[in-house]
Scaffold this active site. Structure first.
Site, short mmCIF file in Angstrom:
data_model
loop_
_atom_site.label_atom_id
_atom_site.label_comp_id
_atom_site.label_asym_id
_atom_site.label_seq_id
_atom_site.Cartn_x
_atom_site.Cartn_y
_atom_site.Cartn_z
N ASP A 142 0.87 -1.17 0.00
CA ASP A 142 0.00 0.00 0.00
C ASP A 142 0.91 1.23 0.00
O ASP A 142 2.07 1.17 0.43
CB ASP A 142 -0.94 0.00 1.22
C1 BGC Z 1 -5.04 3.29 0.07
C2 BGC Z 1 -5.14 2.27 -1.04
C3 BGC Z 1 -5.00 2.95 -2.38
C4 BGC Z 1 -3.66 3.67 -2.40
C5 BGC Z 1 -3.39 4.37 -3.73
C6 BGC Z 1 -3.82 4.18 -0.08
O1 BGC Z 1 -3.95 5.27 0.76
O2 BGC Z 1 -5.02 2.64 1.32
O3 BGC Z 1 -6.37 1.60 -0.95
O4 BGC Z 1 -5.10 2.00 -3.39
O5 BGC Z 1 -3.66 4.65 -1.39
O6 BGC Z 1 -4.26 5.41 -3.93
#
Ligand code: BGC
Length: 752
Positions: free
Chosen positions: A262
């Site tokens: 993530d």
């Molecule tokens: C989130 C993810 C997301 C990623 C990219 C993170 O803050 O937890 O779910 O895919 O950002 O935007």
């Protein structure tokens, strides 16, 4: 003439008969020989470039060898607008408006694998139009907390329902030639301290509840990539968790694809390299130069880098890159997907209560629509998962467009919407780490205006609920109370005019103790996508019968829900904070990267104990005999359904249940039939009942259909902590068939 097969032909046929079809994960290895050749031609530097981000939403290929970069897009309910290469700020494109699909909990309320598959196809196709290879979704974490900031993105509190939909969504996306990146693996059930919290969970609960949706999508659906979550599980960050990534995901489930941390969720070079991470998103602090240095010192081997690159290339080979001149030449949102969004919205709307006030009667000539949520667009906000929708029909617009000629629709906002705190610099006085509690009183002027309209109307439609400043990634709600003085307002509205229909516009559950006695009809209307207002109007005016069912419990009050009742949440020692929120605090912004890292490490380490174990959602309420406001699986229709003639049997390794379902009404309608299992005289500990099968059935007015539900024995197993394996407890099962978890119509028994 008799034909005799030649011995060599016989051998070929025999070999064919014995060849097992490779599993979806094994199919990913089809190009391994070619991939190995390519790896042999790559320099170490080229390989390491593939292990981290190139831009905020891509990771590198090797141009020299014809390997394209991998392009990612959020998910999970629409292809996110194009951002700047170095961040999430809009790139200002004009063709990147996408279809806004109903959010996760709305999709789950359809209880329809068929619709989840279609939804996936819509997402997959639009990703291709944008030149994207991987969708950052589906988001399939179990809804453990009613206050959870991302409840709206996730599917359900139940693993069987979540798993079935996660699988169908995954297949839908991947059948379009786009890969999923299923997230957030694993046990990311709270936003509070999500970047640092250590989830303490027992193995049985982990396996039976929290991993199930991932397991099905990966093993049966062949999900090609997986996003390890921000949090820790039993001591280790998910992005370097040997048990989750190497033992379970790759070892037991045979995962052959790549893991992508993530954003900002990679924590070390050695941890990530040795314990299962392929791609650091974003930045290269850990999986860039330090990998090369570690190989130079002998701490890591180049073979390990090769292995990681092979796993990444399997995905790259399985997904055709979209040539630059074929991407972004038409608008992302396509009519075909908009139709799917409408269909999902139509089947997701849950009629919670109806004292014969819906569908709207022909004698209703003046409708007062009250509440900001009738007009609020819900496509964006909530941080990461927003969509720049091509268009969005709001509930008010849907009602105005559908209202018959001669019916007057008036509107008053009724309350001020909570502007909230957006992702960005913290407001001067408020602690940015504080969860969102909204106790703003009703606005006297807005209230008075609303009452004036209500008094003159034949029907009041009150739009209550939350918004994406309240339910959002990055923080959990502090409570589930209706915000912005909505309780005061509904009491006053009901006094002024008792014909009140409430539509809740929210992604998660709300506390309805005050609202319920003041509203003869209540609908859960969700954040329902680009055609949400159209679908809602169809239900209100009776063009279609409502058929959604709750994918989670509405507790009577927050304290009744398991993690609260056990004192597990909120964690009294839980200082720290969300990674992103912290990074935007002015004093943290002023720090050097090294100081910031040291600061984050210095924060108290929050822990989340899961001592409620597998008693999640209705499993808790049923077992502890706590009455919820609305139970899991609940949802009324405009018709009644009769359940008759149940027969249950065991054949092979399956339990089979057949029965007759009759639509006793005078309109076509869908029913979601639900089969729960209760164990009789068991020596193993089980919740009072567990969902094991379900089906959405469409019946014409008066129609009767024989329905068959099957439960594979595999779904009846439990995780035996003594032996560390899945076990089937033989014995008597009571089968509970019904229309909701608290509305069981027929029962039967079998021995397995
Ligand atoms: C989130 C993810 C997301 C990623 C990219 C993170 O803050 O937890 O779910 O895919 O950002 O935007």
């Amino acid at each position: 003439m008799k034909r005799i097969l030649s011995p060599s032909l016989l051998l070929v046929l025999l070999a064919l008969a014995c060849t097992k079809t490779p599993s979806p994960q094994e199919q990913l290895t089809a190009n391994d020989a070619e991939i190995n050749d390519i790896i042999a031609q790559m320099t170490l530097e080229e390989k390491v470039e593939m292990l981290h981000s190139k831009t905020n939403m891509s990771s590198a290929g090797v141009e020299r060898l014809g390997i394209a970069d991998i392009h990612y897009a959020d998910g999970p309910f629409g292809i996110r607008e194009e951002g700047q290469p170095n961040g999430f700020m809009s790139a200002g494109w004009t063709l990147d408006s996408a279809t806004y699909f109903p959010t996760g909990s709305a999709l789950a309320a359809t209880w329809s694998e068929e619709l989840a598959y279609k939804y996936g196809t819509g997402m997959g196709k639009e990703a291709r139009l944008r030149g994207k290879d991987v969708i950052l979704g589906p988001a399939v974490n179990i809804q453990r907390l009613p206050v959870g900031g991302r409840t709206y993105e996730y599917l359900s509190e139940d693993p069987i329902l979540s798993a079935a939909l996660a699988l169908a969504y995954t297949e839908g996306v991947q059948d379009q030639g786009t890969a999923v990146c299923i997230k957030h693996f694993a046990v990311n059930n709270q936003e509070t301290n999500r970047g640092s919290v250590d989830v303490k969970i027992d193995e049985r609960t982990l396996r039976e509840i929290y991993l199930k949706p991932f397991e099905r999508a990966i093993v049966e659906g062949g999900a090609m990539s997986v996003m390890p979550a921000y949090n820790k599980v039993n001591g280790d960050y998910c992005s370097e968790n040997e048990h989750l990534l190497n033992e379970i995901l790759r070892g037991e489930w045979g995962f052959k694809g790549m893991t992508v941390s993530d954003w900002g969720g990679t924590h070390s070079t050695m941890g990530a390299m040795l314990h299962g991470l392929n791609v650091q998103m974003t930045g290269s602090t850990y999986l860039g130069q330090p990998v090369i240095d570690s190989i130079a010192t002998g701490a890591l081997t180049e073979d390990l880098v090769d292995e990681k690159v092979r796993q990444i290339l399997r995905v790259r080979y399985a997904i055709d890159p979209v040539p630059d001149d074929e991407a972004n030449i038409v608008m992302t949102s396509q009519p075909e997907s908009q139709k799917i969004a409408l269909e999902v919205a139509e089947k997701s709307i849950v009629l919670l209560k109806n004292e014969d006030i819906l569908p709207i009667k022909p004698n209703v000539k003046r409708i007062a629509v009250i509440g900001q949520n009738a007009k609020l667009k819900t496509q964006s906000g909530g941080m990461g998962a927003g969509v720049k929708a091509l268009y969005e029909i709001t509930p008010l617009q849907g009602i105005i467009e559908r209202a018959p000629i001669g019916v007057q629709v008036t509107y008053a906002p009724g309350y001020k919407n909570f502007p909230g705190r957006r992702w960005g610099p913290a407001p001067a006085k408020k602690d940015p780490l504080e969860a969102t509690a909204i106790d703003e009183p009703a606005d006297p002027k807005l209230l008075a205006d609303a009452l004036k309209l209500a008094e003159k109307a034949d029907l009041v439609i009150f739009f209550a609920g939350t918004n994406k400043n309240i339910e959002t990634e990055g923080s959990d709600r502090k409570d589930i109370k209706l915000p912005c003085g909505q309780e005061t307002l509904v009491e006053a509205l009901y006094d002024a005019n008792p014909n009140v229909v409430t539509v809740l516009i929210s992604g998660g559950p709300t506390d309805l103790q005050v609202l319920e006695p003041n509203s003869p009809a209540i609908i859960q209307g969700w954040w329902n996508g680009t055609e949400g207002g159209t679908a809602l109007a169809e239900v209100l005016f009776g063009d279609i019968a409502p058929s959604g069912k709750l994918p989670f419990t509405f507790p009577m009050k927050l304290e009744d829900s398991p993690a609260y009742a056990m004192g597990n949440f909120p964690d009294p020692n839980g200082a720290g904070g969300d990674l992103f929120t912290l990074m935007f605090r002015p004093d943290v912004l002023a720090m050097s990267p090294a100081e910031r890292q040291a600061f984050i490490e210095s924060l108290p380490k929050p822990v989340s104990e899961y001592t409620e174990r597998f008693y999640v959602g209705y499993r808790w309420f049923d077992t502890k005999e706590v009455k919820p406001m609305y139970a899991f699986g609940h949802g009324l229709s405009y018709v009644t359904f009769a359940y008759k003639n149940i027969k249950a049997s065991v054949s092979g390794k399956k339990v089979k249940v057949t029965f007759d379902l009759v639509n006793e009404g005078d309109m076509d309608a869908d029913e979601v039939v639900q089969l729960y299992v209760h164990r009789v005289n068991s020596s193993v500990e089980w919740p009072a009942k567990e969902l094991k099968a379900f089906q959405r059935v469409s019946l014409e007015a008066g129609e009767c259909e024989q329905v068959t539900l099957t439960i594979p024995f595999d779904d009846l197993r439990y995780w035996n902590e003594q032996t560390g394996s899945w076990d089937l407890e033989r014995g008597k099962l009571q089968l509970l068939l019904g229309s909701a978890s608290d509305d069981i119509r027929l029962t039967a028994e079998v021995n397995i």
